[in-house]
Enzyme design. Structure first.
Site, PDB file in Angstrom:
ATOM      1  CE1 TYR A 151      -3.741   2.435   0.692  1.00 44.77           C
ATOM      2  CE2 TYR A 151      -2.439   3.212   2.550  1.00 44.77           C
ATOM      3  CZ  TYR A 151      -3.514   3.358   1.686  1.00 44.77           C
ATOM      4  OH  TYR A 151      -4.350   4.427   1.827  1.00 44.77           O
ATOM      5  CG  ASP A 246       5.868   3.485   0.947  1.00 40.50           C
ATOM      6  OD1 ASP A 246       6.174   3.951   2.064  1.00 40.50           O
ATOM      7  OD2 ASP A 246       4.699   3.479   0.521  1.00 40.50           O
ATOM      8  CE  LYS A 274       2.189   4.581   8.613  1.00 36.30           C
ATOM      9  NZ  LYS A 274       0.775   4.681   8.925  1.00 36.30           N
TER      10      LYS A 274
HETATM   11  N1  HOZ Z   1      -4.828   1.299   6.888  1.00 34.41           N
HETATM   12  C1  HOZ Z   1      -4.087   2.332   7.574  1.00 34.41           C
HETATM   13  C2  HOZ Z   1      -2.794   1.808   8.106  1.00 34.41           C
HETATM   14  N2  HOZ Z   1      -2.036   0.999   7.227  1.00 34.41           N
HETATM   15  C3  HOZ Z   1      -4.935   2.847   8.664  1.00 34.41           C
HETATM   16  C4  HOZ Z   1      -4.763   4.266   8.960  1.00 34.41           C
HETATM   17  C5  HOZ Z   1      -5.765   4.777  10.005  1.00 34.41           C
HETATM   18  O1  HOZ Z   1      -6.894   4.317  10.082  1.00 34.41           O
HETATM   19  O2  HOZ Z   1      -5.389   5.661  10.742  1.00 34.41           O
END
Ligand code: HOZ
Length: 434
Positions: A151, A246, A274
């Site tokens: 992702y 990434d 992050k």
């Molecule tokens: N799918 C996101 C993490 N890989 C979630 C992000 C979120 O809900 O804050």
């Protein structure tokens, strides 16, 4: 677990979720949070401190989501909070350059020697989108290659076979992405260098870059197979294709220099996010000078943002990196994470629950399967219904895991040996009931 009453009081969270659903699509501002794949209703969080989360009904949880990775020092780490407060007193956004940005850029470059120049933005999605744009601008080619289950944010052409929320909700491809955009995205199975070779042979004249999470974290944790990253590096270099890592999750997480330092691979471009914002919205992309100098105003590849380099986020990032630089931080994270993985493994074996654990440092996933995981195909064989039951049994015992089988768990420096023991005991109880 739909229909199974939680053992804790959750009235206030339920009220808030019901109000949220009237106002916000699905009641949440990011899909996985809605608990759809594990059933039940999300807990509304009121505060967090150290390794703990506190919800609107007064329940306390040991947190292994950590805001999906950024809170590596634990929540509300005193030094970070002090810095944010001080920065806020000086104003929250200027739309003009600051010394703080120079400091963070320097710290990033010191940690990631492959990053000669870096641009700060406001999210991982924005950073990846911009990295791909400059990769296309530099190579003058349109196509990109990504891996199934990786992702890279929610921009149009990166949603093809993406992991994370799409995997969680079983959405193969998002409506709203014009076929014309998606046609420039090629996909290959993660860890399958033969498949990549075939695609490169066919498309090399139009392939701008290969992008991947060097440690997949968005289909659950899937480490790179030995030689996979070095083979990709050789193949891309031979064909003048850029290699983009990434490291939004793995950067400053698996060690100070990210996955590229861990495995000794130098990508052309790197995307971060992050942790470098210490829990505030941030993203960054950087790499070789000759590529990055194509970005406006040095060059013609356009990218801009009012909140880029925001002083609060940058201050929080600088302080977080300072703390991470201290001796022993990654060693402790490794030891605690290894102890947790071992304990959970033993608990699963004792109860006869088939479980494959994948872990790199303090990012880990327990997959409910007996098939070793190497790519999206193997990962999706995991028993998600069983994960849902496990998730709720853990939640009922005050352990907050990701509400999806296809996400990572994270540890922070605030997690104690007692926290790990408590989690393992909870896992014993949970496995016995599955
Ligand atoms: N799918 C996101 C993490 N890989 C979630 C992000 C979120 O809900 O804050």
């Amino acid at each position: 677990m739909l229909g199974c009453a939680p053992v804790m009081k959750t009235t206030r969270s339920a009220q808030l979720f019901s109000a949220a659903q009237q106002l916000i699509p699905g009641g949440v501002n990011s899909p996985v949070r809605a608990f759809r794949s594990v059933g039940g209703q999300p807990r509304f969080i009121t505060r967090a401190k150290g390794a703990k989360l506190y919800d609107a009904d007064g329940n306390t949880y040991l947190d292994y989501v950590l805001s999906w990775g950024p809170m590596i020092l634990g929540h509300a780490a005193p030094a970070v909070i002090r810095t944010i407060k001080k920065a806020a007193d000086n104003g929250t956004s200027y739309g003009a350059p600051t010394e703080l940005e120079v400091t963070l850029a320097r710290m990033i470059r010191e940690a990631f020697p492959s990053i000669e120049k870096v641009r700060l933005v406001s999210s991982g999605t924005e950073a990846v989108m911009s990295a791909i744009r400059v990769a296309r601008g530099f190579t003058k080619r349109d196509s990109i290659l990504k891996f199934e289950g990786c992702y890279h944010g929610h921009s149009d052409y990166l949603l093809a076979k993406a992991g994370s929320g799409l995997a969680t909700l079983g959405i193969p491809d998002s409506p709203g992405v014009p076929a014309d955009f998606a046609k420039h995205t090629l996909t290959a199975p993660y860890n399958d260098i033969a498949a990549v070779r075939k695609l490169v042979a066919k498309h090399r004249k139009n392939l701008a870059c290969i992008i991947l999470e060097p440690i997949a974290g968005n289909m659950g944790v899937v480490p790179p197979a030995p030689e996979f990253l070095s083979a990709l590096r050789r193949l891309t270099a031979e064909n003048d294709i850029l290699l983009v890592f990434d490291e939004v999750i793995s950067g400053f997480r698996v060690n100070y220099g990210g996955a590229q330092a861990l495995y000794g691979i130098t990508p052309d471009l790197t995307v971060l996010g992050k942790i470098i914002g210490g829990g505030l919205p941030v993203g960054a992309y950087g790499g070789r000078k000759e590529i990055m100098d194509l970005i406006a105003p040095s060059g013609p590849v356009y990218q801009a943002g009012t909140l880029s380099g925001n002083p609060l986020a940058v201050s929080a990032g600088i302080e977080t990196l300072k703390q991470l630089k201290k001796k022993g931080v990654y060693k402790k994270l490794e030891e605690q994470s290894a102890a947790l993985a071992k304990g959970i493994d033993q608990a699963a074996k004792k109860s006869g629950v088939p479980l494959i654990q994948a872990r790199v440092g303090s990012m880990l996933t327990a997959f409910f399967t007996s098939t070793p995981v190497s790519d999206w195909h193997t990962v999706k064989q995991a028993d998600t219904a069983r994960y849902g039951k496990y998730f709720h049994k853990m939640l009922d015992q005050g352990i907050y895991l990701a509400p999806s089988q296809f996400e990572a768990a994270f540890l922070s420096t605030a997690h104690t040996a007692q926290d790990i023991e408590k989690t393992i005991r909870a896992a014993h109880t949970a496995f016995k009931s599955l």
